[in-house]
Write an enzyme that holds these catalytic residues in place. Structure first.
Site, PDB file in Angstrom:
ATOM      1  N   HIS A 186     -30.374  -9.019  25.610  1.00 14.21           N
ATOM      2  CA  HIS A 186     -29.139  -9.512  26.217  1.00 14.21           C
ATOM      3  C   HIS A 186     -29.082 -11.023  26.076  1.00 14.21           C
ATOM      4  CE1 HIS A 186     -25.778  -9.895  28.945  1.00 14.21           C
ATOM      5  NE2 HIS A 186     -26.438 -10.894  29.531  1.00 14.21           N
ATOM      6  N   GLU A 242       0.847  -1.202   0.000  1.00 13.52           N
ATOM      7  CA  GLU A 242       0.000   0.000   0.000  1.00 13.52           C
ATOM      8  C   GLU A 242       0.879   1.248   0.000  1.00 13.52           C
ATOM      9  OE1 GLU A 242      -3.360   0.896  -0.140  1.00 13.52           O
ATOM     10  OE2 GLU A 242      -2.435   2.877  -0.039  1.00 13.52           O
TER      11      GLU A 242
END
Ligand code: FAD
Length: 464
Positions: A443, A201
């Site tokens: 949850h 990169e």
């Protein structure tokens, strides 16, 4: 088709821009047709978003053998056959391409198989010699891989992303030039299946547009997996000698080195498909190949619109589709917003851990002198993340210290690409932290981390 037909909207290209435009037009009572010279569904469905996600999914399954081994299950990978992985990715792509044909048909939108060229702001010629007339034209012809100097594509040793998707056998070594989302996703896939991967990169970190801290988590994970990432490095040239390729690299300090490989994958950008479609004949000049547009994606030619990868908004499928809806609604006389708000465009990287984000990064805010505060909730603090052994990563929200409005959100971790949307809804709808903290989250779920990070915005964290 030889007779002249008349439509309210002629759409060129059937990718996520074109086919969505066709269906939305039909919903609004417009007579529309979609012209496609290749497979319905464009890059996204055929050689982009979908086959890569199939490969990523299968790579994840392959990698999970280490978890089975930890349970005492011996996994023999001796019969592994990448060709079957490839076939499954093609099946997913083909199924969705057929789905686009079905949806267009269901909505009575003719799909015309031909290459189109615009001959006037009201007419298009097809490569079978016929002509179609319409009150409006939408250009949704997409983009193709960008070649970089010194690395001409041959789809044998120097591959585009399409060439990499059609590999039926894996190379031993692969250099990937370009560490944007596509480069990182291929690095993850190839490494999972045992290929020695080197990611190169030019910018100083992989995923240059993403938030530095989020990217650092993915870089760490890549290092642990053995993916080598050379950042701040430019690939200069390629030499072929027998079966081996030598790639010359130079980093920002001027240090040079040569890395040997079997194949090179170049994913350093895309170039819009705007040549050869008649733009010059109707007075549309491109800028670096992209079509300049104003509000509602209207070009310089009256009645001609351009959406998706041919305009210089982010080259993403969901951007193309939303631009399609805005354009068609405008043509139908509705009053949509004139353009996308860049701060509410989500970005997604489907590696493991994933990245899901939108809005300002910390560096954007610093560069633009925007006052911000941040709240962070780690995956380690989530009961669900602990239970499913996916504790790498965090949810981060940047917010205005006065109003507490969300400026940007950056999630790195398991399922980040799904989790980002609750925060994006809050930002796009102007919700306050209290709107999220007062909403009950089931949850245990990873979504509870969104609740927790917004509690942190309110200065009342519970689970960290
Ligand atoms: P396209 O999808 O490119 O479609 C354009 C169509 O127009 C093509 O089918 C083409 O054949 C046709 N066409 C061109 N010229 C003519 C003509 N003259 N006449 C008739 N037809 C013509 N984006 C995401 O959001 N998420 C992802 O996960 C993602 N993954 C990707 C992975 C890869 C490997 C690649 C390459 C891209 C990925 N993208 C992803 C980007 C996404 O695919 C594009 O942004 C999106 O496809 C653009 O849609 P579009 O409708 O503008 O054009």
């Amino acid at each position: 088709m030889n007779a002249t037909a008349e439509y309210d909207v002629i759409i060129i290209g059937s990718g996520p821009g074109g086919y969505v435009a066709g269906i939305r037009a039909a919903q609004l009572g417009l007579r529309a047709c979609v012209i496609e010279k290749d497979k319905p569904g464009g890059i996204c469905l055929n050689v982009g978003c979908i086959p890569t996600k199939s490969l990523i999914h299968q790579a994840g399954i392959f990698l999970s053998r280490s978890e089975l081994e930890r349970m005492g299950v011996a996994v023999d990978t001796g019969g592994f056959d990448y060709h079957r992985v490839y076939e499954k990715s093609r099946k997913a792509a083909d199924m969705l391409s057929m789905g686009v044909q079905y949806l267009l048909k269901k909505n009575n939108v003719p799909l015309i198989h031909a290459a189109a060229r615009i001959v006037s702001p009201r007419a298009v010629s097809l490569d079978d010699g016929s002509r179609i007339e319409g009150k409006n034209i939408i250009i949704a012809t997409g983009s193709r891989p960008l070649e970089i100097p010194g690395f001409p594509f041959d789809e044998d040793r120097v591959l585009t992303s399409t060439g990499a998707l059609f590999l039926q056998e894996l190379p031993r070594r692969l250099i990937i030039l370009g560490a944007g989302a596509v480069g990182c996703e291929f690095a993850y896939i190839m490494n999972a299946f045992g290929v020695e991967v080197c990611l190169v990169e030019m910018m100083n970190h992989i995923l240059p547009r993403e938030d530095d801290e989020t990217v650092a988590v993915l870089e760490r994970s890549f290092r642990r997996k053995g993916i080598s990432a050379l950042t701040g490095t430019r690939a200069h040239s390629l030499e072929k000698s027998g079966g081996t390729l030598s790639v010359s690299l130079e980093n920002t300090e001027g240090n040079k080195k040569t890395v040997e490989t079997d194949k090179v994958l170049v994913v350093a950008g895309r170039t819009p498909n705007t040549d050869g479609i008649g733009l010059e004949d109707i007075g549309i000049d491109t800028v670096k190949g992209f079509i300049p547009v104003g509000d509602y994606y209207l070009t310089a030619a009256d009645g001609v619109f351009a959406i998706g990868d041919v305009v210089s908004t982010p080259l993403l499928a969901h951007v193309a589709s939303r631009e399609a809806e805005i354009t068609v609604e405008y043509i139908a006389g509705l009053h949509p917003e004139p353009a996308l708000d860049p701060l509410t465009i989500p970005s997604a990287v489907y590696t493991e851990p994933q990245i899901g984000s939108f809005g300002m990064t910390e560096s954007d805010a610093q560069r633009n002198g925007v006052a911000f505060r941040k709240a962070v909730f780690p995956y380690k603090g989530s009961g669900k993340a602990v239970a499913i052994e996916r504790t790498d990563g965090f949810v981060k929200v940047l917010y205005n210290p006065e109003t507490k409005d969300i400026l940007g959100a950056h999630i790195v971790g398991h399922n980040a690409t799904e989790l980002i949307h609750e925060l994006l809804l809050a930002r796009a709808s102007g919700l306050k932290s209290g709107d999220i903290t007062s909403m009950i989250h089931a949850h245990p779920t990873l979504s509870e981390m969104v609740l927790d990070v917004m509690r942190a915005v309110e200065g009342r964290s519970i689970n960290v």
